[in-house]
Write a protein that holds these residues in place. Structure first.
Motif, short mmCIF file in Angstrom:
data_model
loop_
_atom_site.label_atom_id
_atom_site.label_comp_id
_atom_site.label_asym_id
_atom_site.label_seq_id
_atom_site.Cartn_x
_atom_site.Cartn_y
_atom_site.Cartn_z
N ALA A 127 43.66 27.06 35.24
CA ALA A 127 43.11 28.13 34.42
C ALA A 127 44.18 28.79 33.56
N LYS A 128 43.77 29.24 32.39
CA LYS A 128 44.66 29.99 31.51
C LYS A 128 45.07 31.30 32.15
N VAL A 129 44.11 31.97 32.76
CA VAL A 129 44.34 33.20 33.52
C VAL A 129 43.65 33.02 34.87
N GLN A 130 44.32 33.37 35.94
CA GLN A 130 43.80 33.04 37.27
C GLN A 130 42.96 34.16 37.89
N VAL A 131 42.60 35.15 37.11
CA VAL A 131 41.83 36.27 37.65
C VAL A 131 40.45 35.82 38.12
N VAL A 132 39.69 35.20 37.24
CA VAL A 132 38.32 34.80 37.59
C VAL A 132 38.31 33.76 38.70
N PRO A 133 39.14 32.70 38.64
CA PRO A 133 39.14 31.76 39.77
C PRO A 133 39.48 32.42 41.10
N THR A 134 40.44 33.34 41.08
CA THR A 134 40.81 34.01 42.33
C THR A 134 39.67 34.86 42.85
N TYR A 135 38.99 35.56 41.96
CA TYR A 135 37.82 36.35 42.38
C TYR A 135 36.75 35.44 42.96
N ASN A 136 36.49 34.33 42.30
CA ASN A 136 35.47 33.40 42.79
C ASN A 136 35.84 32.85 44.17
N ILE A 137 37.11 32.56 44.37
CA ILE A 137 37.56 32.08 45.68
C ILE A 137 37.34 33.16 46.73
N PRO B 261 39.30 38.00 56.54
CA PRO B 261 40.70 38.26 56.20
C PRO B 261 41.16 37.50 54.96
N THR B 262 40.74 36.23 54.85
CA THR B 262 41.13 35.43 53.68
C THR B 262 40.49 35.98 52.42
N ALA B 263 39.21 36.34 52.51
CA ALA B 263 38.53 36.92 51.35
C ALA B 263 39.22 38.21 50.91
N GLY B 264 39.58 39.04 51.88
CA GLY B 264 40.27 40.29 51.55
C GLY B 264 41.60 40.06 50.86
N ARG B 265 42.35 39.07 51.34
CA ARG B 265 43.65 38.78 50.71
C ARG B 265 43.49 38.29 49.28
N GLU B 266 42.54 37.39 49.07
CA GLU B 266 42.33 36.87 47.72
C GLU B 266 41.92 37.98 46.75
N LEU B 267 40.96 38.79 47.16
CA LEU B 267 40.47 39.85 46.28
C LEU B 267 41.52 40.94 46.09
N SER B 268 42.22 41.30 47.16
CA SER B 268 43.24 42.35 47.06
C SER B 268 44.40 41.95 46.16
N SER B 269 44.64 40.64 46.05
CA SER B 269 45.75 40.18 45.21
C SER B 269 45.54 40.52 43.74
N LEU B 270 44.31 40.84 43.37
CA LEU B 270 44.00 41.17 41.97
C LEU B 270 44.13 42.66 41.68
N GLU B 271 44.19 43.49 42.70
CA GLU B 271 44.13 44.94 42.49
C GLU B 271 45.29 45.47 41.67
N SER B 272 46.47 44.88 41.83
CA SER B 272 47.66 45.41 41.16
C SER B 272 47.77 44.98 39.70
N ARG B 273 46.90 44.11 39.25
CA ARG B 273 46.97 43.63 37.87
C ARG B 273 46.62 44.76 36.90
N LYS B 274 47.31 44.77 35.78
CA LYS B 274 47.10 45.82 34.78
C LYS B 274 46.15 45.37 33.67
N ASP B 275 45.74 44.11 33.69
CA ASP B 275 44.96 43.57 32.58
C ASP B 275 43.48 43.43 32.90
N LEU B 276 43.01 44.08 33.96
CA LEU B 276 41.59 44.00 34.30
C LEU B 276 40.80 45.03 33.50
#
Length: 269
Positions: free
Chosen positions: A88-98, A109-124
């Motif tokens: 992906a050009k940007v991994q936000v959407v694939p990570t959310y889908n995962i 726990p895995t779902a929480g880690r994947e989704l939480s990894s996006l929280e710190s992004r400034k481009d959402l």
């Protein structure tokens, strides 16, 4: 999701840097002007040939994953999303889908880690951040971190003016955990939950049956297969044993190998 300024900076550096490099090797300014488009083309064409097919492949895999998810084929959808992410050009959407797919396999726990990894992004965008916060609220509710749920939902609702499909479900889980059965049943009747599919719809229906029994004494069968899908019941049991015990006792049909992953099914053979 990504802002366009990084691309503008790169293009500016290329446009400013290439002429300087050419001037270093070619003193004649007219020759530099003639060579500049050629050099630019030489630089851009290989990049386009490398990246564009990857982006198209990523989109195709994502579309396939979304279709599979709508059909309830959660494990197959997860495979597509995981294959799409590195392309992906940007991994936000694939990570959310995962993350959402792991949630529907009840790998909390895995779902929480994947989704939480996006929280710190400034481009959402605010809209996407609201959807993300709602999904995390549901994970928190299922894992019993009830204090976080309402703050996440309040933040999400403050950012958008449209219904957030998972918000009533997350609030209903909290209400069930706290024994507020009438409130939980009302939340589960929210119109936005009618669009749920797969295990999330199974969760909604199982919770509603539990509420009805607690309020009226009416014992309703629960479609445990719809709830667990391709996941093992053990993955949700650890987070919310009371709920899973209720589901198992009230299952409309005995749980079988169809309710576990292929890997788990092969262990006992």
């Amino acid at each position: 999701m990504r802002k366009s300024w990084p691309y503008a900076v790169v293009m500016m550096l290329v446009l400013l840097g290439v002429p300087r490099v050419l001037h270093h090797f070619i003193p004649d300014p007219r020759q530099v002007q003639m060579m500049f488009p050629v050099v630019l083309l030489v630089l851009l064409v290989p990049a386009a040939l490398y990246f564009l097919p990857r982006y198209r492949r990523s989109k195709k895999l994502t579309d396939e994953g979304l279709q599979l998810l709508s059909e309830g084929r959660v494990a197959a959808a997860l495979e597509r999303f995981e294959a799409a992410r590195p392309l992906a050009k940007v991994q936000v959407v694939p990570t959310y889908n995962i993350g959402i797919t792991q949630l529907q396999l009840w790998r909390l726990p895995t779902a929480g880690r994947e989704l939480s990894s996006l929280e710190s992004r400034k481009d959402l965008t605010p809209q996407f951040r609201a959807v993300l916060s709602t999904a995390l609220a549901l994970v928190d509710a299922l894992e019993g971190r009830l204090a976080r749920v309402e703050s996440r939902l309040a933040e999400a609702k403050s950012q958008v003016d449209f219904p957030l499909g998972l918000a009533p479900l997350a609030s209903a889980v909290v209400a069930c955990r706290e024994g507020r059965w009438a409130e939980a049943r009302a939340l589960l009747g929210d119109a936005s939950l009618e669009n749920l599919t797969g295990p999330l719809r199974g969760l909604r229906n199982a919770l509603e049956a539990w509420c009805v029994e607690q309020l009226t004494g009416e014992r309703r069968p629960v479609d445990a297969i719809a709830l667990f899908g391709e996941a093992s019941q053990d993955s949700l049991q650890a987070a919310w044993p009371e709920f899973v015990d209720h589901v198992v006792k009230h299952a409309a049909a005995p749980l079988s190998l169809s309710a576990v992953t292929p890997e788990e099914a092969s262990v006992g053979r």
